[in-house]
Every structure is written in structure tokens, then in C-alpha cells.
Design an enzyme around this catalytic site. Structure first.
Site, PDB file in Angstrom:
ATOM      1  CG  ASP A 140      -0.241  -0.414   2.508  1.00  0.00           C
ATOM      2  OD1 ASP A 140       0.996  -0.338   2.565  1.00  0.00           O
ATOM      3  OD2 ASP A 140      -0.923  -0.814   3.462  1.00  0.00           O
ATOM      4  CG  ASP A 174      -8.750  -1.023  11.845  1.00  0.00           C
ATOM      5  OD1 ASP A 174      -7.825  -1.759  11.445  1.00  0.00           O
ATOM      6  OD2 ASP A 174      -9.124  -0.004  11.231  1.00  0.00           O
ATOM      7  CD  GLU A 177      -8.504   1.207   7.907  1.00  0.00           C
ATOM      8  OE1 GLU A 177      -8.562   0.239   8.693  1.00  0.00           O
ATOM      9  OE2 GLU A 177      -7.783   2.200   8.115  1.00  0.00           O
TER      10      GLU A 177
END
Ligand code: GLP
Length: 258
Positions: free
Chosen positions: A67, A135, A142
Site C-alpha cells: 500500500d 482494527d 479497513e
């Protein structure tokens, strides 16, 4: 999932470095996927030490990053493009031309994402090193990410922005968007190897390994991968219900292969 629970973060790095060494050694041209973040740094240090000791060469290795932040200069020390060079590739025999990452400053993010997807797919990643966000994100996928997503543009979760603020001089400097390999791209790797250390990762590790497969914990998609390894220290493993079993199974596996 093969879950390896170690005593210490140093042992996580040694085992991960062993797996990477096995992947690049004597194989001809090989493509590996690398991650940024603080977790894999010890693994990179271990590989650099082995390179300096003449035990390993990466001359046949091409690297594909997961990324990149959008809007950050590639030359910025916080860009992932710079980070992987500084922390790893420049310290071993990997030519810059063999390090690939999405360009977060491309004028068309959509076109850049499509280009990078094609590049990674054509390379065929063998081992893909991964960390995990608190998370449950992998790459920058995400909560809520589509399991079938290719490389795409994402908005970072506020938790990720807070977590990554430690690398910047203030939270306001943390980019809010990124280009990331999608969950489908990551799943196409032959052997995903996810590393997690420290207590703060324990809930995400438990959700990934033992929770339901859900977009709410994107890393849980790895439960579907037939050849995925998770290497965690005892702190990151502390919320796993079946940890005694994973430890015993690993012992048995090693006895069988030794
Ligand atoms: C970042 C990266 C991920 C990385 C994760 C965990 O946001 N995009 O690839 O795995 O956060 O980072 P750390 O290892 O520093 O906890």
C-alpha cells in the site's frame, strides 16, 4: 491457518526471516510481498544481518508493497516507498528497480490502482508478509472492505490515523487516504505470513483467527486461505481461546518434519 505462538517478538522475526529465506533461496526469480509498519522491522533487521553475514542474497528477488498513502511525496520519509527502501531493500542487494509500490501521487488514482493490480497479478507473489492493524485491517483494507476487492483507493479509519500518528510530527499530518492491494489481491499470494506482536494486537488477532469471517475484521478472510501462516508472540496470542492447541499442533508438526 497455521498459528505459531512464540515466546518473544525476536522469535517472531527469526521464524519469519527463515520463511522468507526459504522462499528466495535457490529458486530463480522470485516475487515477495512486503509490508511496512513497525512489526516487520525486526524481521528486516534479521534478514539484513544474514545478508551481511553472506548467508543470503536477494539478487533474484522482486518486492511488491501492499500500500501507499495518497498525497504524500514519494521522497518523504513517511512514504511507504521510502520506508521499505530505508528499512530493508537499500541495505541488501535488491536493486531499486525491483521494488514496486503504488504511486500515491498519481494524477489518476483509479488508473494507478488498476496499473498496480495488473503488475502484482502478473508478478505472482509467493510469500506475502503482512502486519495487522488494531482494527483488523491488512494492507489498508479497513473494516467493511469487500472480500473480492482488487487494488483500490481507501479512506483510513480514524483508529488507523491515530495508530499511525506516531510516525508523523502531528496527527494532522497523517494522510487520510491510501491506495492498497485489495483483499482479493492479497489472497492471491501463495503464502500469506501475518506477524503480530504485543498486547494491543491481541483483540485483532483473536478476531482474525477465531472470530467469524466478516468484513468487519478484514484479516479474517485469511481463514479461507489454504496456506496462511500467522506468527504471534505470547502477548498478541493472549486472547486466543485455543492457544494450547496451536502450541501443541506446532510441536507435533515440527517433530514430524525434523
Ligand atoms: C499500517 C499498514 C499495515 C500494517 C499496519 C500495522 O497501517 N498499512 O500494512 O500492517 O498498519 O502496523 P504496525 O506493525 O506498526 O502495528
Amino acid at each position: 491457518m497455521r498459528v505459531i505462538i512464540t515466546e518473544s517478538p525476536a522469535e517472531v522475526a527469526t521464524i519469519a526471516a527463515d520463511m522468507i529465506a526459504d522462499t528466495v533461496r535457490g529458486k530463480g526469480e522470485v516475487s515477495i510481498g512486503l509490508a511496512t509498519g513497525s512489526t516487520p522491522i525486526a524481521t528486516y533487521k534479521e534478514l539484513i544481518a544474514r545478508y551481511q553475514a553472506g548467508e543470503i542474497s536477494f539478487a533474484n528477488t522482486s518486492v511488491y508493497m501492499l500500500d501507499e498513502y495518497i498525497g504524500i511525496d514519494r521522497a518523504d520519509e513517511n512514504s511507504y516507498y521510502r520506508t521499505i527502501r530505508r528499512e530493508f531493500s537499500e541495505q541488501v542487494d535488491i536493486d531499486d528497480s525491483r521494488v514496486h509500490s503504488p504511486n500515491g501521487q498519481a494524477s489518476s488514482v483509479a488508473a494507478e490502482a488498476a496499473r498496480y493490480e495488473e503488475t502484482v497479478r502478473a508478478a505472482g507473489v509467493s510469500l506475502q508478509l503482512l502486519g495487522i492493524g488494531s482494527d483488523g485491517h491488512i494492507g489498508f483494507n479497513e473494516p467493511g472492505s469487500a472480500f473480492d476487492s482488487p487494488t483500490h483507493r481507501v479512506i483510513l479509519h480514524p483508529q488507523t490515523v491515530r495508530d499511525n500518528a506516531r510516525f508523523f510530527s502531528s496527527i494532522d499530518e497523517v494522510p487520510r487516504e491510501a491506495i492498497t492491494q485489495g483483499l482479493a489481491t492479497i489472497r492471491a499470494a501463495e503464502h500469506p505470513v501475518l506477524l503480530a506482536t504485543g498486547e494491543s494486537k491481541a483483540p485483532a488477532v483473536a478476531a482474525m483467527v477465531e472470530g467469524p469471517v466478516t468484513a468487519h475484521c478484514p484479516a479474517s478472510i485469511l481463514q479461507f486461505h489454504p496456506n496462511c501462516t500467522v506468527i504471534v508472540d505470547s502477548a498478541a496470542a493472549s486472547q486466543l481461546l485455543d492457544r494450547e492447541f496451536y502450541i501443541a499442533a506446532e510441536k507435533q508438526r515440527r517433530a514430524r518434519t525434523s
